[in-house]
Structure formats: C-alpha cells, structure tokens
Motif scaffolding. Structure first.
Motif, PDB file in Angstrom:
ATOM      1  N   ALA A  86       0.807  -1.216   0.000  1.00 37.40           N
ATOM      2  CA  ALA A  86       0.000   0.000   0.000  1.00 37.40           C
ATOM      3  C   ALA A  86       0.842   1.268   0.000  1.00 37.40           C
ATOM      4  N   CYS A  87       2.155   1.120  -0.169  1.00 37.64           N
ATOM      5  CA  CYS A  87       3.033   2.263   0.068  1.00 37.64           C
ATOM      6  C   CYS A  87       2.843   3.397  -0.916  1.00 37.64           C
ATOM      7  N   THR A  88       2.287   3.125  -2.060  1.00 38.81           N
ATOM      8  CA  THR A  88       2.098   4.205  -3.014  1.00 38.81           C
ATOM      9  C   THR A  88       0.625   4.385  -3.319  1.00 38.81           C
TER      10      THR A  88
ATOM     11  N   GLU B 231       1.985  10.600  -6.767  1.00 38.05           N
ATOM     12  CA  GLU B 231       2.088  11.813  -7.572  1.00 38.05           C
ATOM     13  C   GLU B 231       3.502  11.963  -8.119  1.00 38.05           C
ATOM     14  N   PRO B 232       3.644  12.394  -9.380  1.00 42.38           N
ATOM     15  CA  PRO B 232       4.979  12.551  -9.975  1.00 42.38           C
ATOM     16  C   PRO B 232       5.875  13.459  -9.139  1.00 42.38           C
ATOM     17  N   GLY B 233       7.134  13.054  -9.079  1.00 49.57           N
ATOM     18  CA  GLY B 233       8.113  13.851  -8.347  1.00 49.57           C
ATOM     19  C   GLY B 233       9.399  13.927  -9.138  1.00 49.57           C
ATOM     20  N   LYS B 234      10.508  14.021  -8.423  1.00 49.75           N
ATOM     21  CA  LYS B 234      11.823  14.065  -9.056  1.00 49.75           C
ATOM     22  C   LYS B 234      12.019  12.835  -9.936  1.00 49.75           C
ATOM     23  N   LYS B 235      12.582  13.023 -11.123  1.00 43.53           N
ATOM     24  CA  LYS B 235      12.838  11.890 -12.007  1.00 43.53           C
ATOM     25  C   LYS B 235      13.851  10.951 -11.354  1.00 43.53           C
ATOM     26  N   VAL B 236      13.568   9.660 -11.451  1.00 41.41           N
ATOM     27  CA  VAL B 236      14.429   8.647 -10.849  1.00 41.41           C
ATOM     28  C   VAL B 236      14.864   7.656 -11.928  1.00 41.41           C
ATOM     29  N   VAL B 237      16.167   7.573 -12.149  1.00 38.16           N
ATOM     30  CA  VAL B 237      16.717   6.611 -13.104  1.00 38.16           C
ATOM     31  C   VAL B 237      17.155   5.377 -12.318  1.00 38.16           C
ATOM     32  N   ILE B 238      16.543   4.242 -12.630  1.00 41.77           N
ATOM     33  CA  ILE B 238      16.800   3.012 -11.884  1.00 41.77           C
ATOM     34  C   ILE B 238      17.403   1.951 -12.806  1.00 41.77           C
TER      35      ILE B 238
ATOM     36  N   LYS C  65       4.342   2.247 -14.420  1.00 43.56           N
ATOM     37  CA  LYS C  65       3.216   2.963 -13.815  1.00 43.56           C
ATOM     38  C   LYS C  65       3.567   4.401 -13.459  1.00 43.56           C
ATOM     39  N   TYR C  66       4.866   4.723 -13.445  1.00 45.81           N
ATOM     40  CA  TYR C  66       5.296   6.032 -12.958  1.00 45.81           C
ATOM     41  C   TYR C  66       5.960   6.845 -14.065  1.00 45.81           C
ATOM     42  N   SER C  67       5.440   8.033 -14.301  1.00 49.46           N
ATOM     43  CA  SER C  67       5.999   8.909 -15.330  1.00 49.46           C
ATOM     44  C   SER C  67       7.353   9.465 -14.912  1.00 49.46           C
ATOM     45  N   ASP C  68       7.669   9.403 -13.623  1.00 46.86           N
ATOM     46  CA  ASP C  68       8.938   9.958 -13.132  1.00 46.86           C
ATOM     47  C   ASP C  68      10.024   8.889 -12.982  1.00 46.86           C
ATOM     48  N   VAL C  69       9.768   7.672 -13.473  1.00 46.55           N
ATOM     49  CA  VAL C  69      10.759   6.595 -13.381  1.00 46.55           C
ATOM     50  C   VAL C  69      11.254   6.207 -14.772  1.00 46.55           C
ATOM     51  N   GLU C  70      12.582   6.185 -14.908  1.00 49.49           N
ATOM     52  CA  GLU C  70      13.210   5.639 -16.115  1.00 49.49           C
ATOM     53  C   GLU C  70      13.933   4.370 -15.704  1.00 49.49           C
ATOM     54  N   LEU C  71      13.479   3.230 -16.220  1.00 45.78           N
ATOM     55  CA  LEU C  71      14.065   1.954 -15.846  1.00 45.78           C
ATOM     56  C   LEU C  71      15.003   1.456 -16.931  1.00 45.78           C
ATOM     57  N   ARG C  72      16.209   1.085 -16.531  1.00 49.90           N
ATOM     58  CA  ARG C  72      17.193   0.523 -17.444  1.00 49.90           C
ATOM     59  C   ARG C  72      17.456  -0.923 -17.028  1.00 49.90           C
ATOM     60  N   VAL C  73      16.982  -1.844 -17.845  1.00 49.76           N
ATOM     61  CA  VAL C  73      17.084  -3.271 -17.535  1.00 49.76           C
ATOM     62  C   VAL C  73      18.174  -3.911 -18.380  1.00 49.76           C
ATOM     63  N   VAL C  74      19.092  -4.593 -17.735  1.00 54.48           N
ATOM     64  CA  VAL C  74      20.138  -5.315 -18.467  1.00 54.48           C
ATOM     65  C   VAL C  74      19.723  -6.777 -18.602  1.00 54.48           C
ATOM     66  N   GLU C  75      20.349  -7.464 -19.538  1.00 51.44           N
ATOM     67  CA  GLU C  75      20.000  -8.860 -19.783  1.00 51.44           C
ATOM     68  C   GLU C  75      20.349  -9.727 -18.579  1.00 51.44           C
ATOM     69  N   GLY C  76      19.400 -10.576 -18.184  1.00 49.64           N
ATOM     70  CA  GLY C  76      19.629 -11.449 -17.043  1.00 49.64           C
ATOM     71  C   GLY C  76      20.796 -12.386 -17.272  1.00 49.64           C
ATOM     72  N   THR C  77      21.552 -12.642 -16.228  1.00 50.22           N
ATOM     73  CA  THR C  77      22.726 -13.508 -16.367  1.00 50.22           C
ATOM     74  C   THR C  77      22.966 -14.311 -15.093  1.00 50.22           C
ATOM     75  N   ASN C  78      23.460 -15.530 -15.280  1.00 52.72           N
ATOM     76  CA  ASN C  78      23.856 -16.365 -14.148  1.00 52.72           C
ATOM     77  C   ASN C  78      25.369 -16.370 -13.958  1.00 52.72           C
ATOM     78  N   ASP C  79      26.025 -15.432 -14.610  1.00 56.24           N
ATOM     79  CA  ASP C  79      27.478 -15.259 -14.485  1.00 56.24           C
ATOM     80  C   ASP C  79      27.739 -14.073 -13.545  1.00 56.24           C
TER      81      ASP C  79
END
Length: 344
Positions: free
Chosen positions: A21-23, A45-52, A77-91
């Motif tokens: 329920a945090c958001t 509510e939108p806030g400071k942009k967050v690059v994750i 779901k958040y306009s203030d979040v930029e998500l950068r996902v790298v390829e999953g690895t078991n190394d």
C-alpha cells in the motif's frame, strides 16, 4: 514457541501489506527529506525523475522471469521513473560488470537481485559509496552497508506454512507418512525451508519420512519424484519446495498412477493454483514465495530517491528490510492470489 511464531508472522504480514500500500492514492503525512513535516503528499504523484538500473539472473525459471516482468510493469506505472534493464545472467562476473556500468552512468538507484549475493557485495558497496541507492532483492549481500534496503521472501516461513497446513490436514491421522522434495540442498534457502517444515511438523508429532532433493528444474523434479515414489510405497502428504520443478513432480506422480496422498506446492505458480481451484489433481495447496519482490524493489527505490516513506507507516524513511509473508493458497482463497501468480 507457537505463540512467538504467530506474532512474528503477524509482524511480517503487516510489513508486506504496508509495502503493497506504500504508493496508495490517499495523501499521507510525510516528514523529513524534501517533504517538510506535516506536508501532505500522495506517493503516487509525480516527483523528481528517478533513473533506476535493474539486474537479475537469467529468466530460465518461471519465478525468475516473473520477477523481471513485474519490475518492468511497476516502473511503467510512474511517469517519473526511467528503468534501465540489463539482460539477465547467471554469471556473477557479468552481473558485476553490469552494475559497474550503472555506476559509471550515475543512475539514481540500482535494484539488484544478485545471482550470488556474496560475489556482488563489493560492487554493491561501491555503488552505495558513489551515492547510488541500492535495493537488494531476494538474495542478501554479505554486508549491511551494501544496500539501503532489502526485500526478502520468507524461506523459513514457507516451511512453517507448509508444515502447519499438513498438520491441519493430518491431525486425525497419527503416524502419517510425510514426504518432501526439496530444491538444491547446498543453498541456505533450501535449508531454511526444510528447517521450517520439520519444526512445524514436530509441533503435531509428525516428521519427514522420505526426502529427496531436486534442482529447481522440471527434469530434476520428475527424476527426484520418481525416485521418491519408488522408495516410498505409501505417502499421506508430499511437500514440493518449488512449483517450477513441480511440473516434473506432477508428471512423475501421474506416470506412477499413485493417488493416495495430497500435495503442497511451493512459490505459487499459476498452473498449480489453477489445479487447486479445479480440484482435479494432487495439489491441494501451495505456499507463496512472492514474485513481486522486484516490483517492490522498484517502489522502494523510487521512494528512497524522492525522500518519501511508506504511506502506512509513521516512520519517515523506508524500512531497512522488508520480509514478505508466505501464505498458504487453497481452494478457499485461490482467487485472491491467482492474479499475481507466475506461469511455470
């Protein structure tokens, strides 16, 4: 002892509900950070942009695939979040390199489910020292300084929940034969699950009579189950630690023609929940190990960078650690959990 366990689980459940329920959309009083004491804001509510930056092991397992998918959907779901996902690895070395890139790119936060918590600890420490908020997911680092917050499932609690359910089903059958198909025995998570299961069974005078370990894969599950069924001519209850390997376990049971026992799954896959709902197979329950942990990590990262707190807590900072609950899913409550279940 039982009373202490109940209190412990209630506290864990409270934290899990608070995180979910945090958001929420209801404005909550916030203090500290940039909010100012007593100022009401809505966490959504939108806030400071967050690059994750987000990194997790390879999605070669239904639960692991769901972790990454849920993280992507949550970030979306958040306009203030930029998500950068790298390829999953078991190394571990490649995953370390991925985190190094995030550090060099000066992202605001890193949500990291390490393939090997110990191996990724030094680079996580480096990120924290660089001022980057690190949220550790599922597999813990070796140092408390390597992450701002950690999101965990409850492996011991899974065992307790599974054992408690078995005890309830077999309460009028003393001397029942209980079997267990574990995951990888060398992993602490498997050891914790088995410990919780054994201790819960001891509370009602039962014990594990037959036990084998698999490797969290369909093939290993089928092989391990076939061996167990051959060694145990009679079983009253079977707990399988993992619903992905459970696909193979179920196949072995079907091939054996055995039907004298009921089965409890582990992790909470959609296919097992559908079987539970239809009530047409050995599965009568499964114990959830939440695949929402990556999504919860995204939420916590956003809140931490924006100096917000969990809306349902009085504390003005996000918690140091959040351990999610391990509920038992049965035919009576399956509809509540099926929408967030992962596909094996």
């Amino acid at each position: 002892m039982q009373h202490k366990r109940v209190v412990r689980f209630a506290a864990v459940l409270t934290l899990g509900v608070a995180l979910t329920a945090c958001t929420g959309n209801t404005p909550e009083p916030q203090g500290g950070g940039n909010q100012g004491g007593g100022v009401k804001v809505a966490n959504d509510e939108p806030g400071k942009k967050v690059v994750i930056g987000f990194s997790a092991p390879a999605a070669d397992h239904g639960w692991m695939a769901a972790i990454t998918d849920a993280a992507k959907k949550e970030a979306g779901k958040y306009s203030d979040v930029e998500l950068r996902v790298v390829e999953g690895t078991n190394d571990p070395n490649l995953q370390i390199s991925q985190v190094e890139t995030f550090i060099n790119d000066k992202v605001d936060a890193i949500v990291l489910l390490p393939f090997d918590g110990a191996a990724l600890t030094p680079v996580a420490l480096k990120a924290m020292k660089a001022g980057i908020t690190v949220i550790n997911v599922d597999r813990q680092f070796d140092s408390p300084f390597a992450a701002r917050s950690t999101v965990l499932g409850d492996n011991y609690g899974m065992g307790v929940s599974a054992g408690t359910y078995v005890c309830e089903r077999l309460k009028d059958k003393p001397g029942s034969v209980v079997a267990e198909i574990a995951g990888i025995d060398s992993l602490p998570l498997t050891q914790d699950r088995s410990k919780g299961f054994a201790e819960a069974l001891a509370g009602c005078g039962l014990k594990v009579s037959n036990r084998v370990a698999a490797e969290f894969t369909v093939e290993s599950g089928e092989r391990a189950a076939a061996n167990l069924l051959q060694a145990a001519p009679k079983i009253d209850a079977l707990w399988n630690h993992d619903d992905d390997q459970g696909v193979g376990v179920t196949a072995a049971i079907k091939n054996s023609g055995r039907s004298e026992f009921f089965m409890v799954g582990g992790a909470g896959s959609a296919n097992v929940m559908r079987e539970i709902k239809a009530d047409n197979g050995p599965h009568k329950a499964t114990v959830i190990y939440p695949s929402t942990q990556g999504a919860d990590g995204i939420r916590l990262a956003r809140l931490a960078v924006q100096n917000k707190s969990l809306g349902d807590l009085v504390e003005v900072e996000i918690p140091r650690q959040v351990q999610l609950y391990a509920p038992v899913v049965t035919k009576d409550n399956v509809d509540r959990y099926l929408p967030t279940a992962f596909e094996s």
